[in-house]
Each structure stands twice: as C-alpha cells, then as structure tokens.
Design a protein around this motif. Structure first.
Motif, PDB file in Angstrom:
ATOM      1  N   GLU A  55       0.821  -1.210   0.000  1.00 16.83           N
ATOM      2  CA  GLU A  55       0.000   0.000   0.000  1.00 16.83           C
ATOM      3  C   GLU A  55       0.856   1.262   0.000  1.00 16.83           C
ATOM      4  OE1 GLU A  55      -2.659  -0.466   3.305  1.00 16.83           O
ATOM      5  OE2 GLU A  55      -3.544  -2.293   2.442  1.00 16.83           O
ATOM      6  N   PHE A  56       2.088   1.142   0.468  1.00 18.01           N
ATOM      7  CA  PHE A  56       3.039   2.254   0.412  1.00 18.01           C
ATOM      8  C   PHE A  56       3.801   2.261  -0.918  1.00 18.01           C
ATOM      9  CE2 PHE A  56       2.550   2.469   5.039  1.00 18.01           C
ATOM     10  CZ  PHE A  56       2.633   3.837   5.268  1.00 18.01           C
ATOM     11  N   GLY A  57       3.505   1.295  -1.782  1.00 17.79           N
ATOM     12  CA  GLY A  57       4.176   1.216  -3.073  1.00 17.79           C
ATOM     13  C   GLY A  57       5.468   0.437  -3.069  1.00 17.79           C
ATOM     14  N   VAL A  58       5.695  -0.337  -2.020  1.00 22.50           N
ATOM     15  CA  VAL A  58       6.920  -1.134  -1.913  1.00 22.50           C
ATOM     16  C   VAL A  58       6.605  -2.588  -2.246  1.00 22.50           C
ATOM     17  CG1 VAL A  58       8.780  -1.915  -0.400  1.00 22.50           C
ATOM     18  CG2 VAL A  58       7.852   0.393  -0.145  1.00 22.50           C
ATOM     19  N   ALA A  59       7.104  -3.053  -3.367  1.00 23.77           N
ATOM     20  CA  ALA A  59       6.906  -4.439  -3.789  1.00 23.77           C
ATOM     21  C   ALA A  59       8.238  -5.171  -3.669  1.00 23.77           C
ATOM     22  CB  ALA A  59       6.392  -4.489  -5.223  1.00 23.77           C
ATOM     23  N   LEU A  60       8.315  -6.086  -2.736  1.00 20.02           N
ATOM     24  CA  LEU A  60       9.562  -6.823  -2.497  1.00 20.02           C
ATOM     25  C   LEU A  60       9.527  -8.162  -3.221  1.00 20.02           C
ATOM     26  CD1 LEU A  60       9.868  -6.225   1.353  1.00 20.02           C
ATOM     27  CD2 LEU A  60      11.110  -5.022  -0.454  1.00 20.02           C
ATOM     28  N   PRO A  61      10.691  -8.658  -3.632  1.00 19.77           N
ATOM     29  CA  PRO A  61      10.738 -10.002  -4.218  1.00 19.77           C
ATOM     30  C   PRO A  61      10.252 -11.042  -3.204  1.00 19.77           C
ATOM     31  CG  PRO A  61      12.809  -8.820  -4.562  1.00 19.77           C
ATOM     32  CD  PRO A  61      12.018  -8.014  -3.589  1.00 19.77           C
ATOM     33  N   PRO A  62       9.636 -12.124  -3.661  1.00 21.32           N
ATOM     34  CA  PRO A  62       9.111 -13.149  -2.742  1.00 21.32           C
ATOM     35  C   PRO A  62      10.179 -13.706  -1.810  1.00 21.32           C
ATOM     36  CG  PRO A  62       8.322 -13.521  -4.976  1.00 21.32           C
ATOM     37  CD  PRO A  62       9.357 -12.452  -5.065  1.00 21.32           C
ATOM     38  N   GLU A  63      11.414 -13.760  -2.299  1.00 21.21           N
ATOM     39  CA  GLU A  63      12.485 -14.352  -1.491  1.00 21.21           C
ATOM     40  C   GLU A  63      13.005 -13.400  -0.408  1.00 21.21           C
ATOM     41  OE1 GLU A  63      14.399 -12.728  -5.301  1.00 21.21           O
ATOM     42  OE2 GLU A  63      12.567 -13.811  -4.718  1.00 21.21           O
ATOM     43  N   THR A  64      12.594 -12.145  -0.425  1.00 21.81           N
ATOM     44  CA  THR A  64      13.026 -11.185   0.596  1.00 21.81           C
ATOM     45  C   THR A  64      12.111 -11.270   1.812  1.00 21.81           C
ATOM     46  OG1 THR A  64      13.878  -9.656  -1.077  1.00 21.81           O
ATOM     47  CG2 THR A  64      13.451  -8.755   1.114  1.00 21.81           C
ATOM     48  N   ALA A  65      12.689 -11.607   2.941  1.00 25.19           N
ATOM     49  CA  ALA A  65      11.911 -11.689   4.186  1.00 25.19           C
ATOM     50  C   ALA A  65      11.673 -10.279   4.732  1.00 25.19           C
ATOM     51  CB  ALA A  65      12.663 -12.524   5.217  1.00 25.19           C
ATOM     52  N   VAL A  66      10.594 -10.123   5.489  1.00 27.20           N
ATOM     53  CA  VAL A  66      10.286  -8.839   6.125  1.00 27.20           C
ATOM     54  C   VAL A  66      10.378  -9.019   7.631  1.00 27.20           C
ATOM     55  CG1 VAL A  66       8.577  -7.033   6.468  1.00 27.20           C
ATOM     56  CG2 VAL A  66       8.746  -8.169   4.244  1.00 27.20           C
ATOM     57  N   ARG A  67      11.182  -8.195   8.259  1.00 27.60           N
ATOM     58  CA  ARG A  67      11.307  -8.241   9.711  1.00 27.60           C
ATOM     59  C   ARG A  67      10.762  -6.941  10.293  1.00 27.60           C
ATOM     60  NH1 ARG A  67      16.473  -9.784  13.619  1.00 27.60           N
ATOM     61  NH2 ARG A  67      15.266  -9.692  15.551  1.00 27.60           N
ATOM     62  N   VAL A  68       9.819  -7.059  11.198  1.00 29.93           N
ATOM     63  CA  VAL A  68       9.178  -5.892  11.810  1.00 29.93           C
ATOM     64  C   VAL A  68       9.740  -5.679  13.212  1.00 29.93           C
ATOM     65  CG1 VAL A  68       7.000  -4.850  12.501  1.00 29.93           C
ATOM     66  CG2 VAL A  68       7.086  -6.318  10.469  1.00 29.93           C
ATOM     67  N   TRP A  69      10.168  -4.443  13.476  1.00 33.21           N
ATOM     68  CA  TRP A  69      10.726  -4.090  14.775  1.00 33.21           C
ATOM     69  C   TRP A  69       9.733  -3.222  15.523  1.00 33.21           C
ATOM     70  CZ3 TRP A  69      15.596  -5.898  16.168  1.00 33.21           C
ATOM     71  CH2 TRP A  69      16.341  -6.475  15.139  1.00 33.21           C
ATOM     72  N   ASP A  70       9.497  -3.546  16.796  1.00 31.12           N
ATOM     73  CA  ASP A  70       8.538  -2.820  17.612  1.00 31.12           C
ATOM     74  C   ASP A  70       9.266  -1.769  18.453  1.00 31.12           C
ATOM     75  OD1 ASP A  70       6.326  -1.962  18.951  1.00 31.12           O
ATOM     76  OD2 ASP A  70       5.834  -3.885  19.875  1.00 31.12           O
ATOM     77  N   SER A  71       9.109  -0.514  18.060  1.00 38.76           N
ATOM     78  CA  SER A  71       9.742   0.584  18.793  1.00 38.76           C
ATOM     79  C   SER A  71       9.085   0.746  20.162  1.00 38.76           C
ATOM     80  CB  SER A  71       9.595   1.875  17.984  1.00 38.76           C
ATOM     81  OG  SER A  71      10.294   2.928  18.580  1.00 38.76           O
ATOM     82  N   THR A  72       9.888   1.068  21.172  1.00 37.94           N
ATOM     83  CA  THR A  72       9.373   1.211  22.532  1.00 37.94           C
ATOM     84  C   THR A  72       9.931   2.478  23.165  1.00 37.94           C
ATOM     85  OG1 THR A  72      11.198   0.050  23.620  1.00 37.94           O
ATOM     86  CG2 THR A  72       9.385  -1.306  22.764  1.00 37.94           C
ATOM     87  N   ALA A  73       9.534   2.732  24.399  1.00 38.95           N
ATOM     88  CA  ALA A  73      10.065   3.878  25.129  1.00 38.95           C
ATOM     89  C   ALA A  73      11.553   3.704  25.429  1.00 38.95           C
ATOM     90  CB  ALA A  73       9.287   4.077  26.427  1.00 38.95           C
ATOM     91  N   GLU A  74      12.025   2.453  25.429  1.00 37.25           N
ATOM     92  CA  GLU A  74      13.430   2.180  25.727  1.00 37.25           C
ATOM     93  C   GLU A  74      14.309   2.169  24.480  1.00 37.25           C
ATOM     94  OE1 GLU A  74      10.932   0.201  27.121  1.00 37.25           O
ATOM     95  OE2 GLU A  74      11.053   1.444  28.911  1.00 37.25           O
ATOM     96  N   ILE A  75      13.767   1.693  23.359  1.00 35.20           N
ATOM     97  CA  ILE A  75      14.576   1.547  22.144  1.00 35.20           C
ATOM     98  C   ILE A  75      13.801   2.060  20.937  1.00 35.20           C
ATOM     99  CG2 ILE A  75      15.742  -0.059  20.584  1.00 35.20           C
ATOM    100  CD1 ILE A  75      16.144  -1.936  22.905  1.00 35.20           C
ATOM    101  N   ARG A  76      14.476   2.861  20.132  1.00 33.70           N
ATOM    102  CA  ARG A  76      13.909   3.328  18.876  1.00 33.70           C
ATOM    103  C   ARG A  76      14.828   2.912  17.737  1.00 33.70           C
ATOM    104  NH1 ARG A  76      12.475   6.476  22.938  1.00 33.70           N
ATOM    105  NH2 ARG A  76      10.338   7.286  23.001  1.00 33.70           N
ATOM    106  N   TYR A  77      14.234   2.691  16.576  1.00 34.97           N
ATOM    107  CA  TYR A  77      14.977   2.102  15.468  1.00 34.97           C
ATOM    108  C   TYR A  77      15.116   3.058  14.289  1.00 34.97           C
ATOM    109  CZ  TYR A  77      14.141  -2.208  18.035  1.00 34.97           C
ATOM    110  OH  TYR A  77      14.106  -3.168  19.011  1.00 34.97           O
ATOM    111  N   LEU A  78      16.249   2.923  13.603  1.00 32.53           N
ATOM    112  CA  LEU A  78      16.482   3.615  12.343  1.00 32.53           C
ATOM    113  C   LEU A  78      16.828   2.552  11.305  1.00 32.53           C
ATOM    114  CD1 LEU A  78      16.944   6.367  10.809  1.00 32.53           C
ATOM    115  CD2 LEU A  78      19.375   6.002  11.287  1.00 32.53           C
ATOM    116  N   VAL A  79      16.060   2.509  10.237  1.00 31.22           N
ATOM    117  CA  VAL A  79      16.319   1.549   9.170  1.00 31.22           C
ATOM    118  C   VAL A  79      17.355   2.126   8.206  1.00 31.22           C
ATOM    119  CG1 VAL A  79      15.319   0.351   7.184  1.00 31.22           C
ATOM    120  CG2 VAL A  79      14.030   0.503   9.321  1.00 31.22           C
ATOM    121  N   ILE A  80      18.367   1.337   7.899  1.00 30.14           N
ATOM    122  CA  ILE A  80      19.329   1.694   6.851  1.00 30.14           C
ATOM    123  C   ILE A  80      18.847   1.007   5.582  1.00 30.14           C
ATOM    124  CG2 ILE A  80      21.736   1.679   6.114  1.00 30.14           C
ATOM    125  CD1 ILE A  80      21.335   3.174   8.723  1.00 30.14           C
ATOM    126  N   PRO A  81      18.225   1.738   4.654  1.00 29.38           N
ATOM    127  CA  PRO A  81      17.699   1.085   3.449  1.00 29.38           C
ATOM    128  C   PRO A  81      18.814   0.618   2.523  1.00 29.38           C
ATOM    129  CG  PRO A  81      17.503   3.467   3.274  1.00 29.38           C
ATOM    130  CD  PRO A  81      17.997   3.184   4.663  1.00 29.38           C
TER     131      PRO A  81
END
Length: 206
Positions: A147-173
C-alpha cells in the motif's frame, strides 16, 4: 445541571472538525489564556521540521553507505554514534540501526503508541500513529508495504521491529544502484523519511 458548562467544554464545542483548524483554534485559545507562547511553539516546530527532521537520519544513512567503519560502529553502539554526531535528544536516547539487505527488509512500528526517533526523523507522520498501521504492520507487513508502493521479491523476508520507550529504530535502506562515487551529501538526498522507517525505499538517482 444541563446549562452549566465549563470553559473547557465551551472551548471544545467551538473547535472546527478539520484537524488542522482544530490545532490552530486550540493554539489561539491557549495563547489568549496566556498558557502558550506562540514564539516557543514556532521554535519547537521549526526545530523538528527544518533543523532536526529527516535530514539527520539521512546523513547517518549516507555515511553508513559510504564508510564501512562508520557502519560497523553503528552495529556496535548506534546510540553512542548519534551522541558523537549531536543527533541525540528527545525520543532519541536509545537507537538501534537495522540494515536492509537483498534477503531481509526491515520495517518499524510502535504497537503501543507512537515511539519514534524524533532527533533523527523529526515529527512522526500521522499514519505512523494510526491504529491501522500499528496493528496491520505486524500482522500483514507485506500488504502494508504494498500500500506504500513497496513491492519486495518473494524471497526477501520482512522483519518488523517494535519501537518502545526504551529503544527506537532507524532503518538503513538498501543503497540504490548507480550511486558509486557519489558524496555523502549527494547520497543523503536519496534517503527518504519513509525509507528510514522501512515503509519506503531510497530514491534512485536521476
């Protein structure tokens, strides 16, 4: 008593339905009551939209793309690296960088509220705080990415990180192809806010 309304209830009833207009109306009411300094509000907004904003995160990503030593330092202690760069402060005290590869795509969500690295990405977008994104990003990340326009190859896994009050994440694309020889400043222009959340990809040059 049916006609006994407090000032708060009266003010709330006068607010328009459009969110932007509601914010402006609230600011006007609070300013008139002497509870808010408009200059201070403007300073805060300018800080996170212009001087902080996504450009700090883009600088980090561009450096990681260009410098193996810098990228290794991020993997060891990203928080310390941010502190050394001066990208440290409100909601940016504990940072973890996750690097996308051809085999794994990283995506960030805060399932409980809207924890977000303000010092690196500025003010969080409205959709990041929405119930729909917070619930669906975990359950059906590929659909959300599509829905954001990102179509990944089937072989690419998706890992979701849950940001919290203790840790915040920055994705390096992933670094786009055709960027060899580009400077850090040029590379930073290819980095989008969404690509650092994982709901987008870096721009292709040209």
């Amino acid at each position: 008593m049916p006609h006994d309304h407090s000032d708060h209830e009266h003010a709330h009833a006068l607010l328009p339905s459009d969110p932007a207009l509601r914010v402006k109306a609230l600011e006007t009411i609070l300013t008139r009551k002497g509870l808010v300094d408009p200059a201070a509000l403007d300073e805060i907004i300018d800080t996170y939209e212009s001087r902080v904003g996504p450009k700090n995160g883009a600088d980090v990503v561009a450096r990681a793309w260009s410098d193996e030593g810098f990228r290794a330092a991020l993997a060891v202690d990203a928080t310390e690296v941010m502190r050394e760069l001066g990208y440290y402060g409100r909601q940016g005290e504990h940072i973890v960088c996750t690097e996308c590869t051809p085999s794994v795509h990283h995506m960030v969500v805060c399932t409980l509220c809207s924890c977000y690295p303000w010092s690196l990405l500025g003010i969080p977008p409205g959709w990041y705080k929405s119930d729909a994104y917070r619930s669906r990003a975990v359950r059906e990340p590929r659909k959300v990415l599509a829905e954001f326009g990102v179509a990944l190859p089937p072989e690419t896994a998706v890992r979701v990180w849950d940001s919290t009050a203790e840790i915040r994440y920055l994705v390096i694309p992933l670094r786009p192809a055709g960027t060899e020889g580009m400077s850090v400043e040029e590379l930073a222009k290819l980095v989008t806010r969404d690509s650092m959340i994982g709901t987008g990809l870096a721009r292709v040059p040209g």
